[in-house]
Design a protein around this motif. Sequence first.
Motif, mmCIF file in Angstrom:
data_model
loop_
_atom_site.group_PDB
_atom_site.id
_atom_site.type_symbol
_atom_site.label_atom_id
_atom_site.label_comp_id
_atom_site.label_asym_id
_atom_site.label_seq_id
_atom_site.Cartn_x
_atom_site.Cartn_y
_atom_site.Cartn_z
ATOM 1 N N LEU A 456 39.975 49.793 33.625
ATOM 2 C CA LEU A 456 38.802 49.064 33.158
ATOM 3 C C LEU A 456 37.716 49.083 34.227
ATOM 4 O O LEU A 456 38.019 49.087 35.427
ATOM 5 C CB LEU A 456 39.152 47.605 32.843
ATOM 6 N N LYS A 457 36.493 49.057 33.791
ATOM 7 C CA LYS A 457 35.360 48.964 34.695
ATOM 8 C C LYS A 457 34.421 47.891 34.178
ATOM 9 O O LYS A 457 34.001 47.917 33.012
ATOM 10 C CB LYS A 457 34.619 50.294 34.787
ATOM 11 N N VAL A 458 34.091 46.940 35.047
ATOM 12 C CA VAL A 458 33.187 45.861 34.659
ATOM 13 C C VAL A 458 31.804 46.454 34.389
ATOM 14 O O VAL A 458 31.289 47.228 35.199
ATOM 15 C CB VAL A 458 33.105 44.789 35.765
ATOM 16 N N PRO A 459 31.186 46.125 33.236
ATOM 17 C CA PRO A 459 29.860 46.669 32.932
ATOM 18 C C PRO A 459 28.828 46.328 34.009
ATOM 19 O O PRO A 459 28.910 45.279 34.662
ATOM 20 C CB PRO A 459 29.504 46.004 31.589
ATOM 21 N N GLU A 460 27.880 47.209 34.202
ATOM 22 C CA GLU A 460 26.806 46.976 35.160
ATOM 23 C C GLU A 460 26.028 45.719 34.770
ATOM 24 O O GLU A 460 25.826 45.425 33.584
ATOM 25 C CB GLU A 460 25.866 48.175 35.213
ATOM 26 N N LEU A 461 25.562 45.006 35.775
ATOM 27 C CA LEU A 461 24.769 43.803 35.548
ATOM 28 C C LEU A 461 23.301 44.191 35.358
ATOM 29 O O LEU A 461 22.734 44.925 36.161
ATOM 30 C CB LEU A 461 24.913 42.842 36.731
ATOM 31 N N THR A 462 22.712 43.701 34.281
ATOM 32 C CA THR A 462 21.304 43.992 34.011
ATOM 33 C C THR A 462 20.537 42.686 33.851
ATOM 34 O O THR A 462 21.116 41.592 33.811
ATOM 35 C CB THR A 462 21.140 44.830 32.735
ATOM 36 N N GLU A 463 19.214 42.810 33.708
ATOM 37 C CA GLU A 463 18.365 41.647 33.447
ATOM 38 C C GLU A 463 17.811 41.704 32.027
ATOM 39 O O GLU A 463 16.771 41.104 31.724
ATOM 40 C CB GLU A 463 17.258 41.568 34.490
ATOM 41 N N GLU A 464 18.531 42.404 31.149
ATOM 42 C CA GLU A 464 18.151 42.483 29.745
ATOM 43 C C GLU A 464 18.543 41.209 29.011
ATOM 44 O O GLU A 464 19.160 40.302 29.580
ATOM 45 C CB GLU A 464 18.838 43.693 29.099
ATOM 46 N N GLN A 465 18.198 41.158 27.727
ATOM 47 C CA GLN A 465 18.600 40.040 26.889
ATOM 48 C C GLN A 465 20.076 40.177 26.510
ATOM 49 O O GLN A 465 20.599 41.291 26.403
ATOM 50 C CB GLN A 465 17.748 40.002 25.619
ATOM 51 N N PRO A 466 20.770 39.058 26.311
ATOM 52 C CA PRO A 466 22.182 39.138 25.925
ATOM 53 C C PRO A 466 22.371 39.916 24.630
ATOM 54 O O PRO A 466 21.578 39.792 23.686
ATOM 55 C CB PRO A 466 22.576 37.671 25.748
ATOM 56 N N ALA A 467 23.442 40.721 24.625
ATOM 57 C CA ALA A 467 23.787 41.497 23.432
ATOM 58 C C ALA A 467 25.246 41.895 23.535
ATOM 59 O O ALA A 467 25.861 41.827 24.608
ATOM 60 C CB ALA A 467 22.894 42.735 23.322
ATOM 61 N N ALA A 468 25.813 42.332 22.432
ATOM 62 C CA ALA A 468 27.219 42.720 22.411
ATOM 63 C C ALA A 468 27.498 43.814 23.439
ATOM 64 O O ALA A 468 26.782 44.819 23.524
ATOM 65 C CB ALA A 468 27.596 43.198 21.014
ATOM 66 N N GLY A 469 28.553 43.604 24.258
ATOM 67 C CA GLY A 469 28.965 44.597 25.247
ATOM 68 C C GLY A 469 28.072 44.676 26.465
ATOM 69 O O GLY A 469 28.218 45.592 27.281
ATOM 70 N N ARG A 470 27.184 43.721 26.627
ATOM 71 C CA ARG A 470 26.223 43.758 27.731
ATOM 72 C C ARG A 470 26.465 42.591 28.689
ATOM 73 O O ARG A 470 26.670 41.448 28.262
ATOM 74 C CB ARG A 470 24.802 43.686 27.166
ATOM 75 N N ARG A 471 26.450 42.891 29.998
ATOM 76 C CA ARG A 471 26.563 41.839 31.035
ATOM 77 C C ARG A 471 25.182 41.629 31.638
ATOM 78 O O ARG A 471 24.598 42.576 32.195
ATOM 79 C CB ARG A 471 27.580 42.238 32.107
ATOM 80 N N VAL A 472 24.686 40.398 31.546
ATOM 81 C CA VAL A 472 23.297 40.148 31.927
ATOM 82 C C VAL A 472 23.189 38.951 32.869
ATOM 83 O O VAL A 472 24.039 38.059 32.891
ATOM 84 C CB VAL A 472 22.422 39.893 30.680
ATOM 85 N N PRO A 524 28.107 35.803 41.701
ATOM 86 C CA PRO A 524 28.736 36.024 40.386
ATOM 87 C C PRO A 524 28.875 37.505 40.050
ATOM 88 O O PRO A 524 29.748 37.884 39.256
ATOM 89 C CB PRO A 524 27.776 35.319 39.416
ATOM 90 N N ASP A 525 28.053 38.329 40.672
ATOM 91 C CA ASP A 525 28.034 39.767 40.375
ATOM 92 C C ASP A 525 29.395 40.429 40.556
ATOM 93 O O ASP A 525 29.735 41.386 39.850
ATOM 94 C CB ASP A 525 27.029 40.484 41.293
ATOM 95 N N ASP A 526 30.193 39.963 41.551
ATOM 96 C CA ASP A 526 31.439 40.639 41.923
ATOM 97 C C ASP A 526 32.644 40.212 41.094
ATOM 98 O O ASP A 526 33.720 40.774 41.248
ATOM 99 C CB ASP A 526 31.764 40.371 43.399
ATOM 100 N N ALA A 527 32.489 39.208 40.259
ATOM 101 C CA ALA A 527 33.636 38.657 39.539
ATOM 102 C C ALA A 527 34.223 39.684 38.565
ATOM 103 O O ALA A 527 33.517 40.553 38.043
ATOM 104 C CB ALA A 527 33.226 37.398 38.799
ATOM 105 N N SER A 528 35.528 39.551 38.322
ATOM 106 C CA SER A 528 36.194 40.510 37.430
ATOM 107 C C SER A 528 37.318 39.898 36.604
ATOM 108 O O SER A 528 37.792 40.519 35.652
ATOM 109 C CB SER A 528 36.763 41.674 38.250
ATOM 110 N N LEU A 529 37.765 38.692 36.932
ATOM 111 C CA LEU A 529 38.919 38.120 36.243
ATOM 112 C C LEU A 529 38.692 38.022 34.733
ATOM 113 O O LEU A 529 39.544 38.417 33.930
ATOM 114 C CB LEU A 529 39.242 36.732 36.809
ATOM 115 N N GLY A 530 37.541 37.481 34.354
ATOM 116 C CA GLY A 530 37.284 37.286 32.937
ATOM 117 C C GLY A 530 37.252 38.579 32.149
ATOM 118 O O GLY A 530 37.768 38.643 31.016
#
Length: 711
Positions: A456-472, A524-530
């Motif tokens: 698994l790879k944690v999705p990249e963090l963006t400053e976009e609006q929340p959406a399915a499959g997106r980490r913001v 918070p950027d480095d978290a992965s447990l969830g």
Amino acid sequence: MAFFGKAVSGQKVIVETLWGAADSTYATSDGSWKLRIQTPTASFDPQTVCVRTSTDTILFKDVLVGEVWLLSGQSNMAFRLRFDDNGVSEIANASTPSLRLFKVPSITAAEPRENIQQVQWQACSSLSVKDFSAVAYYYGRALSTSLPNTPIGLISAAFGSATIEAFMSKEALLSKGFLADHYYNYTNKKESKNPAWCYNAMIYPLQPYTIRGVVWYQGESNCVRASQYAEALETMIHSYRAGFENPDMPFYIVQLPPYNYSTPQQESGDEYSAAIVREAQLQITNNIENTGLVVTTDVGDVDDIHPTNKKPVGERLANLALYQCYGQQDKVFSGPKYKSHSIEGNTIRLAFDFVLNGIRDNYKELSWFTIAGSDKKFYQGNAFVNGNDVVVSSPFVKEPQAVRFAWHNAAEPNFFNSEGLPASAFKTDNWTDFTYADGITSWSNFPDIRNVPFDLKVPELTEEQPAAGRRVKQILPEYAETDVYHTLYLPSNWEVGKEYPVIVEYPGNGPYLNKYGDANSGKPDDASLGYGICGGEDFIWVVLPFVSNDGQVNQLNWWGDVEASVNYTIKTVKDICEKYGGDREKVVVTGFSRGAIACNYIGLHNDQIANLWSGAIPFSHYDGVREWGYPNSDNTSALSRLDRLNGKPQLIIQENGGPAATKAYIEKAGIGGDITYLTIPYRNHDARWVLQNIPERGVLRDWVNAVIGRD
């Protein structure tokens, strides 16, 4: 103090002092005489002392009344200040008239000598100190600083490569069978190793001079007879106390630093001879009154038998003397000192003295612990701090019986008390017929997380609006003008109008990097447990900040404004449930390291926040197991927080040796509820194991699904 010397047999000897004390006696048949003259309190006022007979008069001028210490041993005590790491600057600023130096030449004699020729007391100056013992100088300077009204005299009497037997009297050697054998059978031609020869020329002429105590730095040359060192040192201490006519005279010992001794430098059949000498030095200070030990495992050089950083050695010795001799109870001179142990299931719990303020946290397991069962075979131990104790285990030792610490010639452990002083080597057994498993090192024997592939790879963090499959990145409106933020992930199968369980995660401390390459920024950027729990589907995942005291940034290390962080959590969980379909009845809190403690420290701070949770998953620490130094980290406060969980399920996870310490804490406290424990089979202080397809991740996911009522 003692005045002594030689005169014509039967001649009257008179001693007179400027401070008014005087006395007289007659020389004995061999010409020797001795008087004890009452001295005034310590003073920097120069005094004179007159010693006279009917035929001779000797006048001593510029005499100071103070404290005199004898510092003896082999080359590490003889090591000159000019070669010390800080020698250049120390020599340049060494002028201290109240510190007096007397350097006994490195000489030997087959028979006791009456005098030390052509040596005088000198005031400490750049010229007199450069070839003086570095350890002695640092010791004396530290004493002078802490005893500003007391002149300090230092007698350095050291000889490179000397054995302990060389510094013992013939009478002391002959009092013990094995020492007598050594005295009569020694055949080496090196004078510094001849039994009694250093004593005869360097110590005997000083006795019975009135000294406050002795500092002893020696043992390297006795690794070849390591098993005899304890009794030899005990015999020496009693002999010196008799010779200086002070049965309670303090005797302080420098424990051997780490060094890679060659086979010829060690006792036949034992490859850890230096460890035996170190333990002998420790045991002597445990068993004989008015003795003390300073540990040097952190200031040695495994490739140089003469480490060049002598300043900490001298200063630790001074703190020992200031504490024991001069009543300065604020001085800390010792690191953790083994006190006792207890066997608890498949672990051994070790208790220590000198850890009143805690054990220094290294954010990793402690090194150089080994553990054995009834087969007496020692394996690399996994050792972790538990309060002020250390708990040791090994997957290869199911029923442990004994622990050894730093039992290696070159051990450089990472075990310190909160004051930064190292622990002494020790063992809990008295076995002679033991063995070691292959590969005993300072490193853990658990696998490294980097050697297992990630699926698994944690999705990249963006400053976009929340959406399915997106980490913001998200900022609450009340923090709009600050850098306080959290991260939000909506599952890849997220749809408007549906409800989803929520995983709330707290991050670890940062910035952090250990020897295994485990790193954390504290953000918070480095978290992965969830993300590892949900695999990107079915759960909303939010990673929350700790708000700084000024409310402007995310707190990277520990807590900042606790109330602000609690309120941030409550507000964010409410918003997620209202805006994105979070299920209020299915919210699980988790966290790594600092975040694990936060599950209770923040997450159970009051009833309002405690009521958010369906269960908790702390990984790699637990609130209340040890005190960390921040407010309310004590056991009592932690237990009162835990009461607010009201018995809801907990999955307590720990890497390396597992959560044995936390389990013992919870059981001892009588805490009830639905508690499950899980061990992660890595040595790493790293939460990314949830991104790997290992059985433990399956256990974690099954537990979460059970808590939220999913099959």
